[in-house]
Write a protein that holds these residues in place. Structure first.
Motif, mmCIF file in Angstrom:
data_model
loop_
_atom_site.group_PDB
_atom_site.id
_atom_site.type_symbol
_atom_site.label_atom_id
_atom_site.label_comp_id
_atom_site.label_asym_id
_atom_site.label_seq_id
_atom_site.Cartn_x
_atom_site.Cartn_y
_atom_site.Cartn_z
ATOM 1 N N MET A 78 0.834 -1.201 0.000
ATOM 2 C CA MET A 78 0.000 0.000 0.000
ATOM 3 C C MET A 78 0.868 1.250 0.000
ATOM 4 S SD MET A 78 -2.775 -1.143 2.929
ATOM 5 C CE MET A 78 -3.534 0.466 2.987
ATOM 6 N N PRO A 79 0.428 2.294 -0.697
ATOM 7 C CA PRO A 79 1.161 3.557 -0.607
ATOM 8 C C PRO A 79 1.086 4.092 0.821
ATOM 9 C CG PRO A 79 -0.726 3.729 -2.122
ATOM 10 C CD PRO A 79 -0.721 2.344 -1.577
ATOM 11 N N LEU A 80 2.126 4.772 1.247
ATOM 12 C CA LEU A 80 2.131 5.320 2.605
ATOM 13 C C LEU A 80 1.082 6.405 2.755
ATOM 14 C CD1 LEU A 80 5.973 5.543 3.244
ATOM 15 C CD2 LEU A 80 4.354 3.982 4.323
ATOM 16 N N PRO A 81 0.487 6.505 3.937
ATOM 17 C CA PRO A 81 -0.498 7.567 4.159
ATOM 18 C C PRO A 81 0.175 8.934 4.236
ATOM 19 C CG PRO A 81 -0.103 6.367 6.192
ATOM 20 C CD PRO A 81 0.676 5.667 5.120
ATOM 21 N N GLU A 82 -0.623 9.952 4.024
ATOM 22 C CA GLU A 82 -0.162 11.329 4.188
ATOM 23 C C GLU A 82 -0.844 11.899 5.424
ATOM 24 O OE1 GLU A 82 -0.843 13.473 0.565
ATOM 25 O OE2 GLU A 82 0.339 12.066 -0.617
ATOM 26 N N PHE A 83 -0.144 12.794 6.106
ATOM 27 C CA PHE A 83 -0.657 13.345 7.363
ATOM 28 C C PHE A 83 -0.686 14.863 7.312
ATOM 29 C CE2 PHE A 83 1.262 9.244 8.377
ATOM 30 C CZ PHE A 83 0.242 8.633 9.082
ATOM 31 N N GLU A 84 -1.775 15.436 7.821
ATOM 32 C CA GLU A 84 -1.880 16.890 7.918
ATOM 33 C C GLU A 84 -1.211 17.415 9.178
ATOM 34 O OE1 GLU A 84 -5.933 18.142 7.495
ATOM 35 O OE2 GLU A 84 -6.199 17.024 5.623
ATOM 36 N N LYS A 85 -1.283 16.627 10.245
ATOM 37 C CA LYS A 85 -0.679 17.009 11.519
ATOM 38 C C LYS A 85 0.528 16.128 11.787
ATOM 39 C CE LYS A 85 -4.908 16.768 13.369
ATOM 40 N NZ LYS A 85 -5.852 16.526 14.443
ATOM 41 N N PRO A 86 1.498 16.625 12.560
ATOM 42 C CA PRO A 86 2.718 15.849 12.823
ATOM 43 C C PRO A 86 2.435 14.490 13.461
ATOM 44 C CG PRO A 86 2.958 18.098 13.620
ATOM 45 C CD PRO A 86 1.525 17.939 13.206
ATOM 46 N N VAL A 87 3.300 13.538 13.151
ATOM 47 C CA VAL A 87 3.221 12.181 13.687
ATOM 48 C C VAL A 87 4.511 11.894 14.441
ATOM 49 C CG1 VAL A 87 3.124 9.728 13.087
ATOM 50 C CG2 VAL A 87 1.731 11.368 11.817
ATOM 51 N N LYS A 88 4.360 11.278 15.614
ATOM 52 C CA LYS A 88 5.517 10.926 16.441
ATOM 53 C C LYS A 88 5.443 9.440 16.758
ATOM 54 C CE LYS A 88 7.736 12.253 20.768
ATOM 55 N NZ LYS A 88 7.602 13.063 21.976
ATOM 56 N N ILE A 89 6.495 8.707 16.374
ATOM 57 C CA ILE A 89 6.518 7.257 16.529
ATOM 58 C C ILE A 89 7.678 6.848 17.431
ATOM 59 C CG2 ILE A 89 6.897 5.076 15.313
ATOM 60 C CD1 ILE A 89 5.393 6.213 12.968
ATOM 61 N N LEU A 90 7.412 5.865 18.287
ATOM 62 C CA LEU A 90 8.469 5.272 19.103
ATOM 63 C C LEU A 90 8.835 3.919 18.500
ATOM 64 C CD1 LEU A 90 10.260 5.387 21.645
ATOM 65 C CD2 LEU A 90 8.428 4.169 22.850
ATOM 66 N N ILE A 91 10.108 3.776 18.180
ATOM 67 C CA ILE A 91 10.637 2.490 17.735
ATOM 68 C C ILE A 91 11.168 1.785 18.979
ATOM 69 C CG2 ILE A 91 12.387 1.325 16.346
ATOM 70 C CD1 ILE A 91 12.380 3.832 14.501
ATOM 71 N N VAL A 92 10.614 0.626 19.288
ATOM 72 C CA VAL A 92 11.065 -0.157 20.435
ATOM 73 C C VAL A 92 11.799 -1.371 19.873
ATOM 74 C CG1 VAL A 92 10.399 -1.387 22.518
ATOM 75 C CG2 VAL A 92 9.097 0.627 21.800
ATOM 76 N N ALA A 93 13.102 -1.416 20.126
ATOM 77 C CA ALA A 93 13.934 -2.449 19.515
ATOM 78 C C ALA A 93 14.697 -3.239 20.561
ATOM 79 C CB ALA A 93 14.920 -1.806 18.537
ATOM 80 N N SER A 94 14.828 -4.527 20.284
ATOM 81 C CA SER A 94 15.684 -5.383 21.081
ATOM 82 C C SER A 94 16.942 -5.676 20.271
ATOM 83 C CB SER A 94 14.978 -6.695 21.417
ATOM 84 O OG SER A 94 15.931 -7.621 21.922
ATOM 85 N N PRO A 95 18.093 -5.204 20.722
ATOM 86 C CA PRO A 95 19.333 -5.436 19.974
ATOM 87 C C PRO A 95 20.014 -6.750 20.349
ATOM 88 C CG PRO A 95 19.768 -3.932 21.770
ATOM 89 C CD PRO A 95 18.280 -4.257 21.823
ATOM 90 N N TYR A 96 19.242 -7.758 20.695
ATOM 91 C CA TYR A 96 19.799 -9.050 21.089
ATOM 92 C C TYR A 96 20.750 -9.565 20.009
ATOM 93 C CZ TYR A 96 19.878 -13.660 23.289
ATOM 94 O OH TYR A 96 20.269 -14.814 23.908
ATOM 95 N N TYR A 97 20.339 -9.428 18.750
ATOM 96 C CA TYR A 97 21.210 -9.682 17.597
ATOM 97 C C TYR A 97 21.448 -8.315 16.968
ATOM 98 C CZ TYR A 97 19.542 -14.464 18.290
ATOM 99 O OH TYR A 97 19.226 -15.687 18.828
ATOM 100 N N LYS A 98 22.512 -7.648 17.383
ATOM 101 C CA LYS A 98 22.735 -6.231 17.079
ATOM 102 C C LYS A 98 22.743 -5.923 15.580
ATOM 103 C CE LYS A 98 24.372 -2.074 18.677
ATOM 104 N NZ LYS A 98 23.549 -1.183 17.876
ATOM 105 N N ASP A 99 23.406 -6.726 14.761
ATOM 106 C CA ASP A 99 23.466 -6.441 13.324
ATOM 107 C C ASP A 99 22.076 -6.538 12.684
ATOM 108 O OD1 ASP A 99 23.612 -9.249 13.853
ATOM 109 O OD2 ASP A 99 24.382 -9.616 11.833
ATOM 110 N N ILE A 100 21.298 -7.490 13.118
ATOM 111 C CA ILE A 100 19.936 -7.636 12.599
ATOM 112 C C ILE A 100 19.079 -6.465 13.060
ATOM 113 C CG2 ILE A 100 17.856 -9.083 12.741
ATOM 114 C CD1 ILE A 100 19.866 -11.499 12.859
ATOM 115 N N SER A 101 19.186 -6.113 14.319
ATOM 116 C CA SER A 101 18.436 -4.983 14.866
ATOM 117 C C SER A 101 18.791 -3.680 14.150
ATOM 118 C CB SER A 101 18.724 -4.857 16.368
ATOM 119 O OG SER A 101 18.081 -3.738 16.912
#
Length: 179
Positions: free
Chosen positions: A9-32
């Motif tokens: 799907m094409p990415l959505p467009e936003f009129e107001k700012p969007v703030k996202i938190l990326i929560v990552a586990s670097p257990y396998y650091k290169d993959i993460s």
């Protein structure tokens, strides 16, 4: 022989700012690192802002998202990690419980793109995490962005919520109104 083609799907467009938190586990650091690179690139295509927090493993990802949802102001979340099958049943527990917890948060209305890889071996993980190949980090970010767009679409309804003054007045007069 080429694999099946998937519609993206094409990415959505936003009129107001969007703030996202990326929560990552670097257990396998290169993959993460590859997952994060893919997610950041996808988020940036929409002009959204992002922050990253790292947790020890896949089981801690939904907990961190739950804490952030209660105590912060993020519009959505990208869950990134990798679980590679080992010799014990711990793999099944981690895969099932992290996925179930993320799904439960989603059913409560939290906008989450689940990019926790659950694979049989390291080679599968490398291909799936690589932004130039399967780019599952980017796919998880896109999923979060689409859910944020849906939440905003339906959250901006002009329908009244709860009791309106007319209903309350009618209820206090036994359903009869006088002129």
């Amino acid at each position: 022989m080429a694999g099946p083609s998937h519609y993206i799907m094409p990415l959505p467009e936003f009129e107001k700012p969007v703030k996202i938190l990326i929560v990552a586990s670097p257990y396998y650091k290169d993959i993460s690192d590859n997952q994060i690179a893919g997610a950041k690139a996808e988020i940036e295509k929409t002009g959204a802002a992002w922050e990253i927090v790292e947790v020890p493993g896949a089981l801690e990802i939904p907990t961190a998202i739950g804490i952030a949802e209660r105590l912060s102001n993020f519009d959505g979340y990208v869950a990134l990690g990798c679980v590679i099958r080992g010799e014990t049943t711990h793999y099944d527990t981690v895969c099932n419980d992290s996925s179930r917890a993320i799904q439960l948060l989603g059913l409560q209305g939290v906008c989450i793109g689940n990019g926790i890889l659950t694979v049989e071996n390291r080679d599968q993980a490398v291909v799936r995490a690589d932004p130039a190949q399967m780019n599952k980090g980017g796919g998880a970010a896109a999923a979060a962005l689409h859910l944020i767009a849906l939440a905003r679409k339906w959250g901006e309804s002009d329908k009244p919520v709860g009791f309106t003054q007319e209903i309350l007045l009618a209820g206090n007069t036994g359903g009869k109104t006088s002129a």
